[in-house]
Design a protein around this motif. Structure first.
Motif, PDB file in Angstrom:
ATOM      1  N   GLY A   1      -4.536   6.227   1.293  1.00  0.00           N
ATOM      2  CA  GLY A   1      -3.470   5.310   0.011  1.00  0.00           C
ATOM      3  C   GLY A   1      -5.220   4.806  -0.338  1.00  0.00           C
ATOM      4  O   GLY A   1      -5.469   4.756  -1.525  1.00  0.00           O
TER       5      GLY A   1
ATOM      6  N   SER B   1       0.323   3.839  -3.431  1.00  0.00           N
ATOM      7  CA  SER B   1      -0.673   4.325  -3.382  1.00  0.00           C
ATOM      8  C   SER B   1       0.388   5.637  -2.824  1.00  0.00           C
ATOM      9  O   SER B   1      -0.673   6.167  -3.242  1.00  0.00           O
ATOM     10  CB  SER B   1      -1.599   3.510  -3.097  1.00  0.00           C
ATOM     11  OG  SER B   1      -1.893   2.090  -4.720  1.00  0.00           O
TER      12      SER B   1
ATOM     13  N   PRO C   1      -5.484  -2.083  -6.965  1.00  0.00           N
ATOM     14  CA  PRO C   1      -4.312  -2.124  -6.680  1.00  0.00           C
ATOM     15  C   PRO C   1      -4.122  -2.611  -5.664  1.00  0.00           C
ATOM     16  O   PRO C   1      -3.350  -3.496  -4.985  1.00  0.00           O
ATOM     17  CB  PRO C   1      -3.796  -0.471  -6.251  1.00  0.00           C
ATOM     18  CG  PRO C   1      -4.236   0.387  -7.529  1.00  0.00           C
ATOM     19  CD  PRO C   1      -5.422  -0.042  -7.920  1.00  0.00           C
TER      20      PRO C   1
ATOM     21  N   ARG D   1      -0.138   8.824  -4.155  1.00  0.00           N
ATOM     22  CA  ARG D   1      -1.287   9.496  -4.842  1.00  0.00           C
ATOM     23  C   ARG D   1      -1.262  10.261  -3.206  1.00  0.00           C
ATOM     24  O   ARG D   1      -2.516  11.496  -3.156  1.00  0.00           O
ATOM     25  CB  ARG D   1      -2.314   8.473  -4.702  1.00  0.00           C
ATOM     26  CG  ARG D   1      -1.829   7.756  -6.319  1.00  0.00           C
ATOM     27  CD  ARG D   1      -2.609   6.949  -6.394  1.00  0.00           C
ATOM     28  NE  ARG D   1      -2.953   6.667  -7.601  1.00  0.00           N
ATOM     29  CZ  ARG D   1      -2.315   6.795  -8.506  1.00  0.00           C
ATOM     30  NH1 ARG D   1      -1.883   7.495  -9.192  1.00  0.00           N
ATOM     31  NH2 ARG D   1      -1.586   5.583  -9.690  1.00  0.00           N
TER      32      ARG D   1
ATOM     33  N   HIS E   1       0.976  -1.054   0.188  1.00  0.00           N
ATOM     34  CA  HIS E   1       0.090  -0.039  -0.050  1.00  0.00           C
ATOM     35  C   HIS E   1       0.407   1.079  -0.035  1.00  0.00           C
ATOM     36  O   HIS E   1       0.345   2.585  -0.174  1.00  0.00           O
ATOM     37  CB  HIS E   1      -0.752   0.244   1.560  1.00  0.00           C
ATOM     38  CG  HIS E   1      -0.890   0.370   2.715  1.00  0.00           C
ATOM     39  ND1 HIS E   1       0.528  -0.475   3.587  1.00  0.00           N
ATOM     40  CD2 HIS E   1       0.304   1.589   3.124  1.00  0.00           C
ATOM     41  CE1 HIS E   1       0.862   0.034   4.382  1.00  0.00           C
ATOM     42  NE2 HIS E   1       0.638   1.316   4.183  1.00  0.00           N
TER      43      HIS E   1
ATOM     44  N   GLU F   1      -7.037   6.036  -3.984  1.00  0.00           N
ATOM     45  CA  GLU F   1      -7.296   4.775  -5.394  1.00  0.00           C
ATOM     46  C   GLU F   1      -9.083   4.510  -5.193  1.00  0.00           C
ATOM     47  O   GLU F   1      -9.393   4.762  -6.354  1.00  0.00           O
ATOM     48  CB  GLU F   1      -6.937   3.504  -4.904  1.00  0.00           C
ATOM     49  CG  GLU F   1      -5.090   2.941  -4.784  1.00  0.00           C
ATOM     50  CD  GLU F   1      -4.766   3.465  -6.664  1.00  0.00           C
ATOM     51  OE1 GLU F   1      -5.299   3.876  -7.167  1.00  0.00           O
ATOM     52  OE2 GLU F   1      -3.739   3.577  -6.444  1.00  0.00           O
TER      53      GLU F   1
END
Length: 347
Positions: free
Chosen positions: A180, A140, A197, A144, A137, A184
């Motif tokens: 994260g 992400s 993901p 992001r 994780h 997503e």
């Protein structure tokens, strides 16, 4: 590139030799290289890294690819050796420390570089490294969340002034997992397709545990869990050290000034930086995320500089009173509401 290749491949070779040939001597040599010798080489003036590398610096993708591929046999070979009842206790202890430090400082840094590269294959390899360490994780959360909200309260991986690492670590792990996932989910609501993901992160982590069980039974699972926790703790220590106490100016409720050179701590020491593929040059990475690691720059007039090398600062962070005595004054001087006139490189 010679400095990066020598620093990283020497550590890789020593660990591989320790896994293949066994014995406490080789495992101890690998541990000594990553700790004591790296500390000593940081103080050799001839090995100092240039603050401003040449404009046409090699991208370094080949070395990152090689190290990413080497991670897998080192990790699972280490799991097998650590789980084997034939491995003596002293060898097991030294190997765990050496391999754990390698995973935390080299593998994590290489995976971080790979997930920022433009090639899809390189990004997938970087993701695989994190997934194998049960930390998928982070991909992400880093891309992001952290790179969007670093040095603001919205980033779980930016420690506020006064928070100890022991309070920061669980908050950062859980907070980054959630943040994260939310990032997503927003992408999927906006029309992004393909496999989620987090299905890859969780499914890949389970596959990593199954492989460890196949290599060493219950002992293999415990070895992977311990190595993964050790590597994750080092990554969280890096986040803690590299953003501690620094904040972007709030322009309006929920709006912050763009991330700049003053919003990350940096370390100029050449050898430990080479071992971590320039991860300690953190300000330039945040302002230019696409810049390949050999070309990362250091401007001591605009970028905050740590008093010691990043691995040394990570050890100091484990002692909260010493950490706060060393860092709070420096961080407070760099805050938007802090004393004026203290340059980023001061201290």
């Amino acid at each position: 590139m010679i400095r990066f290749a020598t620093a990283t491949l020497l550590a890789t070779a020593l660990l591989a030799a320790a896994l293949i040939h066994g014995g406490a001597a080789l495992a101890g040599l690998a541990l000594a290289y990553i700790t004591v010798l790296t500390w000593a080489l940081d103080h050799v003036a001839a090995l100092a890294a240039p603050d401003l590398p040449e404009a046409e610096f090699p991208a370094g993708d080949g070395l990152a690819l090689l190290l990413g591929l080497a991670h897998l046999p080192l990790l699972y070979g280490g799991v097998a050796v650590l789980a084997s009842p034939e491995t003596p206790a002293l060898t097991r202890g030294l190997l765990f420390l050496a391999l754990g430090l390698y995973l935390g400082q080299v593998s994590n840094s290489v995976a971080h570089e790979l997930i920022h590269r433009p090639g899809r294959g390189l990004r997938r390899l970087g993701t695989l490294v994190f997934v194998s360490l049960l930390f998928g994780h982070h991909v992400s959360a880093h891309l992001r969340v952290h790179h969007v909200h670093a040095a603001t309260p919205r980033d779980p991986n930016s420690a506020p002034l006064g928070q100890s690492w022991y309070r920061f670590a669980p908050r950062a792990w859980i907070g980054s997992f959630r943040a994260g996932y939310r990032a997503e989910q927003r992408l999927r609501a906006a029309g992004a397709g393909g496999l989620h993901p987090y299905a890859l992160y969780l499914g890949g982590g389970l596959a990593s545990l199954v492989l460890a069980a196949g290599l060493g039974g219950g002992g293999g699972v415990l070895a992977l869990l311990a190595l993964g926790a050790y590597a994750q703790a080092q990554l969280l220590l890096s986040d803690y050290v590299q953003h501690y106490g620094l904040r972007r100016r709030q322009l309006a409720p929920g709006r912050y000034a763009p991330v700049g050179p003053a919003h990350s701590w940096n370390a100029p020491q050449g050898w430990s930086a080479a071992l971590m593929v320039n991860a300690p040059r953190h300000s330039d990475h945040h302002t230019s995320p696409a810049r390949a690691y050999p070309g990362l720059r250091l401007d001591r007039q605009t970028m905050p500089v740590l008093p010691y090398a990043l691995p040394v600062m990570a050890v100091i962070a484990l002692i909260p009173p010493l950490w706060r005595r060393l860092m709070d004054r420096r961080a407070r001087a760099l805050r938007p509401d802090g004393p004026q006139g203290a340059g980023p490189g001061s201290g």
